[in-house]
Design an enzyme around this catalytic site. Structure first.
Site, short mmCIF file in Angstrom:
data_model
loop_
_atom_site.label_atom_id
_atom_site.label_comp_id
_atom_site.label_asym_id
_atom_site.label_seq_id
_atom_site.Cartn_x
_atom_site.Cartn_y
_atom_site.Cartn_z
N HIS A 1 104.93 -9.81 191.61
CA HIS A 1 104.65 -10.75 190.50
C HIS A 1 103.28 -10.48 189.88
CE1 HIS A 1 107.99 -13.18 192.22
NE2 HIS A 1 107.42 -12.83 193.36
N SER B 1 86.94 3.23 169.59
CA SER B 1 87.27 2.29 168.52
C SER B 1 86.40 2.60 167.31
CB SER B 1 87.01 0.86 169.01
OG SER B 1 86.78 0.01 167.90
N LYS C 1 84.03 0.62 173.24
CA LYS C 1 85.41 0.74 173.67
C LYS C 1 85.81 2.14 174.13
CE LYS C 1 88.47 -1.67 173.37
NZ LYS C 1 89.33 -2.71 172.87
N GLU D 1 99.35 4.10 176.36
CA GLU D 1 100.02 3.10 175.50
C GLU D 1 101.10 3.75 174.65
OE1 GLU D 1 97.00 -0.01 173.87
OE2 GLU D 1 95.89 1.81 174.35
#
Ligand code: ARG
Length: 473
Positions: free
Chosen positions: A160, A281, A287, A294
């Site tokens: 979980h 970024s 970043k 992704e």
């Protein structure tokens, strides 16, 4: 360049298609990647026709050298495909006829584009299956190396997405090798499904010429010859098998990508992706984003769509060939290309990332993950497991309220919770001991993971041997 408006069926037609119809009906942009298979299939066919006395040996020779010249030109990027030719089969045949004259017009004897496209696509599917098998093997090897080089790193195991029980990082990496071993099996199955020769089925019913299908199968390296001409020209199951293998393979890569995304976040910090496999970024200077992971996760949606598109295209098609089948290649090729690139991206990320062993261990100490072992200890000392669960549950609650971990407890505190704990109970919460106690086959204890590593290596070795054998053919 083809003659303007001239089609192979112009004998029966009084009008020629306009530009829109040409583009709408064409598959050339998608199927031109079949050129090598188309040429190999045509050479095998022409040789067989000559051997059977259907065409002259001199015609077969002219066809073969003409086709090899076209192959060289395509590979040298010196061949201009014209959309007016509709597909790769007609483009190559038309060019052959321009180059060698009448002999080129004899190539299509005892053949139809229907058995031709099925043959080319099967040859291509076989080749793509082997390429994917190679990509899967490389990723498996990268995972095995990670397991091998980090044998003792303890990390939290989750259910979980909540901390559950500590596991070895190597155990976690090896889990993916078994998924990939199954993916390899699916790709291998797709290879075998494609390994049947449809050529000789002609349009749908077979041919009046005395052809030798076994010879063609042998020459093209097919293991079998299709036994039903109607099925042969309309069957695309082998592409479904290949696309499914890609889709489920992508689903597995997406799960691994998701872990890398989570693990490389500041909150987890379990791994640091290499700069070459990260992006920045345009606005936030601090970043470092896991874009490639992704993208693998994101492209999985496309692959699932490809499988759906292919299945729905096939649904409801009567025998035998229908032009709908021209829509088979775009989704199948897209799934293959997406999967091949994603395998490469995942192997690149995994083989260059830094494993932050301390952060993983730190994570394994929090979250009361030794609670099960405390309860197990009471159970081995005669406390019924349900009661033991209750007692340890109260200990966890007290620790949580006080902001302490199980490892912070003293033997006296434990004994106060249950006399059965005795003086040695703290060994139950030692995180390495917790891992080492899972000593059943398939468990996370170091010697079991070591045993599993050997099995994973052996499985990879067997699969690589199969692949090498095919590549050597
Ligand atoms: N481009 C076609 C395909 O991909 C080739 C077969 C065409 N056959 C035909 N009878 N129109 O399916």
């Amino acid at each position: 360049m083809p003659e303007p408006g001239k089609t192979p069926w112009s004998g029966r037609f009084s009008a020629t298609p306009g530009e829109f119809q040409q583009v709408f009906g064409a598959s050339l942009p998608v199927d031109k990647r079949l050129y090598a298979e188309d040429i190999a299939g045509s050479i095998a066919h022409a040789r067989m026709l000559a051997r059977q006395g259907v065409i002259a040996a001199s015609d077969a020779e002219a066809i073969e050298s003409g086709l090899l010249g076209i192959l060289r030109d395509i590979e040298a990027d010196a061949f201009v495909f014209d959309i007016a030719d509709e597909d790769v089969h007609m483009a190559i045949e038309a060019e052959l006829t321009r180059r060698i004259g009448d002999a080129g017009k004899r190539l299509h004897t005892a053949r139809s584009r229907n058995d031709q496209v099925a043959t080319d696509t099967r040859l291509h599917a076989r080749r793509m299956a082997l390429e994917l098998a190679g990509g899967i093997s490389e990723l498996r090897a990268a995972l095995i190396t990670l397991a091998d080089t980090h044998p003792a790193v303890v990390m939290p195991g989750y259910t979980h997405l909540q901390k559950a029980q500590p596991v070895l990082f190597a155990h976690h990496m090896l889990a993916y090798t078994w998924m990939l071993a199954r993916d390899f099996r699916r790709v291998k199955h797709a290879y075998k499904a494609a390994d049947v020769l449809p050529l000789g089925s002609a349009a749908l019913a077979g041919t009046t010429f005395p052809i030798d299908r076994d010879k063609v199968a042998h020459e093209l390296g097919f293991s079998a010859v299709s036994p039903n001409s109607l099925d042969a020209v309309s069957d695309r199951d082998f592409l479904v098998d290949l696309t499914y293998a890609c889709t489920l393979g992508m689903v597995h890569l997406s799960r691994l990508a998701e872990e890398l995304i989570l693990w490389s976040s500041g909150e987890f910090g379990f791994v640091t992706l290499d700069d070459a496999w990260s992006t920045g970024s345009s606005i936030m200077p601090q970043k470092k984003n896991p874009d490639f992971a992704e993208l693998v996760r994101g492209k999985t949606g496309r692959a699932v769509g490809d499988l759906t598109a292919l299945l729905v295209t096939l649904k409801g098609l009567p025998l035998a060939y229908n032009k709908d089948l021209q829509e088979d290649k775009e989704p199948a090729f897209d799934a293959v290309d997406t999967y091949a690139a994603s395998l490469r991206a995942m192997a690149g990320m995994l083989s260059t990332m830094r494993v932050n062993e301390d952060r993983m261990r730190e994570g394994a100490l929090g979250g009361f993950m030794a609670a099960t072992d405390l309860a197990d200890l009471l159970a081995t000392r005669g406390v019924p497991f349900r009661e033991a669960h209750e007692i340890v549950g109260r200990i966890v609650l007290d620790c949580e309220r006080a902001g302490r971990t199980l490892q912070d407890l003293t033997p006296d505190e434990l004994k106060a919770a249950s006399a059965e704990f005795g003086d040695d109970a703290l060994s139950a919460v030692d995180i390495d001991a917790v891992v080492a106690r899972r000593d059943t086959f398939g468990g996370t204890a170091p010697d079991r993971v070591d045993e599993q590593l050997t099995l994973a290596r052996e499985a990879l070795g067997r699969d690589s041997a199969w692949l090498e054998e095919r590549l050597g053919d």
